[in-house]
Design a protein around this motif. Sequence first.
Motif, mmCIF file in Angstrom:
data_model
loop_
_atom_site.group_PDB
_atom_site.id
_atom_site.type_symbol
_atom_site.label_atom_id
_atom_site.label_comp_id
_atom_site.label_asym_id
_atom_site.label_seq_id
_atom_site.Cartn_x
_atom_site.Cartn_y
_atom_site.Cartn_z
ATOM 1 N N GLY A 41 99.084 -1.041 9.044
ATOM 2 C CA GLY A 41 97.736 -0.512 8.953
ATOM 3 C C GLY A 41 97.588 0.733 9.814
ATOM 4 N N LEU A 42 96.377 0.941 10.338
ATOM 5 C CA LEU A 42 96.073 2.156 11.093
ATOM 6 C C LEU A 42 96.644 2.064 12.509
ATOM 7 C CD1 LEU A 42 93.853 4.672 10.750
ATOM 8 C CD2 LEU A 42 92.706 3.327 12.503
ATOM 9 N N ASP A 43 97.405 3.088 12.898
ATOM 10 C CA ASP A 43 97.985 3.118 14.232
ATOM 11 C C ASP A 43 97.072 3.961 15.130
ATOM 12 O OD1 ASP A 43 99.636 2.952 16.384
ATOM 13 O OD2 ASP A 43 101.040 4.473 15.672
ATOM 14 N N CYS A 44 96.040 3.309 15.687
ATOM 15 C CA CYS A 44 95.005 4.004 16.471
ATOM 16 C C CYS A 44 95.617 4.690 17.700
ATOM 17 C CB CYS A 44 93.945 2.992 16.912
ATOM 18 S SG CYS A 44 92.785 3.614 18.123
ATOM 19 N N LYS A 45 95.216 5.954 17.927
ATOM 20 C CA LYS A 45 95.739 6.718 19.077
ATOM 21 C C LYS A 45 94.804 6.622 20.281
ATOM 22 C CE LYS A 45 99.144 8.371 16.579
ATOM 23 N NZ LYS A 45 100.331 7.541 16.517
ATOM 24 N N THR A 46 93.835 5.744 20.198
ATOM 25 C CA THR A 46 92.850 5.529 21.281
ATOM 26 C C THR A 46 92.254 6.841 21.784
ATOM 27 O OG1 THR A 46 94.569 5.461 22.975
ATOM 28 C CG2 THR A 46 93.921 3.361 22.006
ATOM 29 N N CYS A 47 91.829 7.693 20.858
ATOM 30 C CA CYS A 47 91.248 8.976 21.271
ATOM 31 C C CYS A 47 89.840 8.795 21.827
ATOM 32 C CB CYS A 47 91.235 9.964 20.103
ATOM 33 S SG CYS A 47 89.921 9.653 18.917
ATOM 34 N N GLY A 48 89.226 7.648 21.554
ATOM 35 C CA GLY A 48 87.907 7.374 22.119
ATOM 36 C C GLY A 48 86.747 7.806 21.245
ATOM 37 N N ALA A 49 87.026 8.370 20.079
ATOM 38 C CA ALA A 49 85.935 8.869 19.242
ATOM 39 C C ALA A 49 85.216 7.765 18.474
ATOM 40 C CB ALA A 49 86.465 9.913 18.261
ATOM 41 N N CYS A 50 85.800 6.593 18.408
ATOM 42 C CA CYS A 50 85.113 5.490 17.719
ATOM 43 C C CYS A 50 85.382 4.193 18.483
ATOM 44 C CB CYS A 50 85.561 5.377 16.261
ATOM 45 S SG CYS A 50 87.155 4.579 16.040
ATOM 46 N N SER A 51 84.749 3.111 18.019
ATOM 47 C CA SER A 51 84.835 1.857 18.770
ATOM 48 C C SER A 51 86.124 1.075 18.503
ATOM 49 C CB SER A 51 83.623 0.978 18.438
ATOM 50 O OG SER A 51 83.451 0.896 17.048
ATOM 51 N N ILE A 52 86.942 1.533 17.554
ATOM 52 C CA ILE A 52 88.169 0.792 17.243
ATOM 53 C C ILE A 52 89.041 0.635 18.488
ATOM 54 C CG2 ILE A 52 90.405 0.968 16.037
ATOM 55 C CD1 ILE A 52 88.927 1.845 13.565
ATOM 56 N N ALA A 53 89.195 1.743 19.213
ATOM 57 C CA ALA A 53 90.060 1.694 20.400
ATOM 58 C C ALA A 53 89.546 0.682 21.423
ATOM 59 C CB ALA A 53 90.166 3.081 21.032
ATOM 60 N N ASP A 54 88.211 0.647 21.621
ATOM 61 C CA ASP A 54 87.639 -0.278 22.610
ATOM 62 C C ASP A 54 87.857 -1.730 22.189
ATOM 63 O OD1 ASP A 54 86.798 1.910 23.991
ATOM 64 O OD2 ASP A 54 84.776 1.907 23.124
ATOM 65 N N GLY B 213 87.665 13.356 12.427
ATOM 66 C CA GLY B 213 88.642 13.815 13.405
ATOM 67 C C GLY B 213 89.657 12.791 13.861
ATOM 68 N N CYS B 214 89.811 11.710 13.157
ATOM 69 C CA CYS B 214 90.723 10.651 13.616
ATOM 70 C C CYS B 214 92.180 11.102 13.526
ATOM 71 C CB CYS B 214 90.520 9.388 12.777
ATOM 72 S SG CYS B 214 91.706 8.098 13.171
ATOM 73 N N PRO B 215 92.909 11.095 14.653
ATOM 74 C CA PRO B 215 94.300 11.552 14.622
ATOM 75 C C PRO B 215 95.299 10.432 14.279
ATOM 76 C CG PRO B 215 93.631 11.155 16.885
ATOM 77 C CD PRO B 215 92.447 10.796 16.024
ATOM 78 N N ALA B 216 94.804 9.244 13.967
ATOM 79 C CA ALA B 216 95.716 8.105 13.757
ATOM 80 C C ALA B 216 96.450 8.213 12.428
ATOM 81 C CB ALA B 216 94.923 6.802 13.807
ATOM 82 N N LEU C 137 85.616 1.996 10.352
ATOM 83 C CA LEU C 137 84.916 2.189 11.630
ATOM 84 C C LEU C 137 85.387 3.458 12.336
ATOM 85 C CD1 LEU C 137 84.641 -1.195 13.600
ATOM 86 C CD2 LEU C 137 82.771 0.292 12.906
ATOM 87 N N LYS C 138 86.499 4.018 11.864
ATOM 88 C CA LYS C 138 87.055 5.178 12.580
ATOM 89 C C LYS C 138 86.171 6.414 12.383
ATOM 90 C CE LYS C 138 90.014 6.990 8.963
ATOM 91 N NZ LYS C 138 91.354 7.241 8.473
ATOM 92 N N HIS C 139 86.400 7.366 13.243
ATOM 93 C CA HIS C 139 85.676 8.634 13.139
ATOM 94 C C HIS C 139 86.326 9.423 12.000
ATOM 95 C CE1 HIS C 139 84.570 12.781 14.513
ATOM 96 N NE2 HIS C 139 83.416 12.145 14.601
ATOM 97 N N ALA C 140 85.624 9.477 10.851
ATOM 98 C CA ALA C 140 86.264 9.927 9.620
ATOM 99 C C ALA C 140 86.845 11.330 9.713
ATOM 100 C CB ALA C 140 85.262 9.850 8.474
#
Length: 619
Positions: free
Chosen positions: A135-148, A126-129, A121-124
Amino acid sequence: MATAPTHLADSLPTPSAQSAEKPQKRKSRRRKTSHLKQVPESRELRESLKQRCAEVAAKLDKSRPLTKDEMESVARQLLQEAGEPEGFVGWIMVVLASEFYRDQVASVPPSRRLFLLPHCLKHAAGCPADYDEFGLDCKTCGACSIADFRGLAEDMGYKVLVAEGSPIVLKIIVSGHVDAIVGVACLNVLEKAIDKILLAGIPCMAVPLLSSDCRNTSVDEEWVNDMIRVEQQASSSKTRSYVHLMRAASQMFTPDALDHLAPRLRGGKRLSEVNGQGVAGLDPIAGTEAVAYDFLGRGGKYSRPFITLAVYDALTGGHGTAGDGAAHVAEFHDSVRRAAMSIETFHKASLVHDDIEDDDAFRYGDETLHRKLGTPTAINVGDYLIGLGYRLVSRESGHLGADVAADILDSLADAHMKLCEGQGAELLWRDAKDKRLKPIDALKIYALKTSPAFEAALFTGVRLAGEYGDYREPMKQFARNLGVAFQILNDLGDWQGDSHNKMTAGGDILGGRPTVLWALALAGLSPEDQEELLALIADDKTPPDKRIQRVRQLFNAADVFEQAHRLVDKHQQRAEAIADQIEPEHLRRLFYYLIDTVLDRPAEAEPTLVPATLLSSND
Ligand code: SF4
C-alpha cells in the motif's frame, strides 16, 4: 436531544431467542444503498449516537455474529427511537459493530491487531509517498493525519496497512498474522467490509470517514486515537467465528502439514529446496510429485476444504466456531482433514487442466505450469493430483470405515464427471461455428461447472459426520442454486470490468464463453439483431472495445442485465428457502453465511468491484 433507547434495548432479541430462532425472512441483496450512507453532520450528534450504539451493543447476544439483516434492523430501530433519519443506517451499523466487538478487540494484544488506513486521508496535492506491495509508503511529511495515526499505532506494536480491500485483509487474518482489525474507511468501503469481515466473526472496530468523496477527506481524529489506544484486557464475550475453520483449512496446505497429511511417496526435496534450479535440481522420478505438491500449496482461498470442515463441525457440535479466543485454529482428526484436503486437490488438478484448455499465462502470480514446463508435463501433473485426491480418501477407510470412504469417493467421482461434462459442453460450444445458445442450456452448463465441487464439499462434510439421512436432496439443491446464482453474478461482474476476474469489461464475449447473458440476448433480440450479435463474436477486424460496446448496447436492448439479476434473485431465494429448513442451527447458520459470502454483490446501480468470493473458479 433524543432520549436513551430503552425501548430498543428492551425489545432486542434475548440471547436465547437470538440463538435459537430462525432469522426472519431474508431480504434480496440487490438494492440501492447510497441513500443509507449519510454521516451525522455535527460532532455532538455523532457522539450521542455512538453512546446509544454502545448501550444497545451491551444488550446484544455476542455468542455469534449478527447477520447483516439483523444489524440493519437494530440500527433502524435505534434511529427511529432517536428520531433520526434512516440515512444514517450505514453509519450506525459500523459504529454498532465496533461497539459489539470492542471488548474482544481489547482482548487481542496490539501486536496481533491490524490497523488499516485509507489513502484518501492523505494530502492529495503534495503527498510525496509512493505505493509498494503493502500500500502507501507514508514519508511522514506531516501534511496529513496518516503519519500521526500510523506513528501512534506502530509505537503500540500494531501492524499498519495504508490500503483498502477486504480480500487482502481476510487473507492476512486467515494466514494467522493478526487476530483483530481496527480501521478507518469511508462507508462505501465499510459496507463491503461488513460482508467479508463481520459475517465471518472477526473482531473489528472502525471509524467512518466524514465523507466518501475519495479526496482530502477527514475523520474524527479523537475517535481514531481512542480506537488505537483501546487497552488490552480480558474479554467476557466470545463470538462464534468462521476464522478458526478458515485457518484450519488453509493450514493443511503449508509445506509441513502437506508432508504430514499426505507423505510423499518419493520423499524427495521440495521445489523450494533446490536453490532456484526448479525441476532440474530434482531426482527425475520425484519431479512430478515435487511440482504437484508445490502447486497444491501455492495459493487460493481453500474455500472447498473450508466448507467440508465447516459442515462436519456444524453437525458435530459446532466446536470449531466456538469463540475460543481470536487466535484459535479449529482442530480435526487427520482423517477428516485428509478428506477435506482431497477436494482442494481435485480443484487444483482442474485448474492445471483449465489453464491448458484456455492457454492462460498466469496462475497465483506465477507462470502457469504448461507455460513453464510444457503442456504434456502439466497434463501429467494434473493427473497426478487427481490420483492423490482419491488416495487421500481411500487410504482412510480404516479410520473412517469402508462404507464412509466409499460414499465420499462416490460423491467425488460424481462431481469429477459432472465437472468434466460442464467443461466439455463449454469447450464444444467455444469451438463450434454455431454460437446460438438457449438460456436453459447455459444454466445447465453452469450447474455442471460450478455446483458439483460445492456439492461434493458439502456431502463429504455430512458423511464424515454420519449418515446422509435427509440431507442429500436439500444439499444437492442448495449447491445447485448457489452455484448457478454465483456463476450468473460472475458473468455480470465481467461486464463491470472487475479486477478480480477479468481486466476488460465483457471479456467473456471475446473469450468465447457460453454465458447466460449471451443466451438471454439471443432469446430477446429481433432476428436482425440476433444476426448482428452472432457476427460480432466472430468479427476479428473491428477493435475489441468497439465490439464490446456494441454487444453491450444489444444486451441492454434485450434487457439482459435486469433479467440476469432476476435469475440471481430467484436462485438465491431458492437457496435461502432450503437453508430455512436446515437443522441443526449451526448448519443453518453456515448455509446463510455461505449465501451471504458467495452471493455478495454490489448494490444496484453502484458499479463496484465484485469482491472475492468463496466459489470463484479462479482461486
Ligand atoms: S503524512 Fe504521509 S500520507 Fe500524509 S501527505 Fe505526508 S507522506 Fe503523504
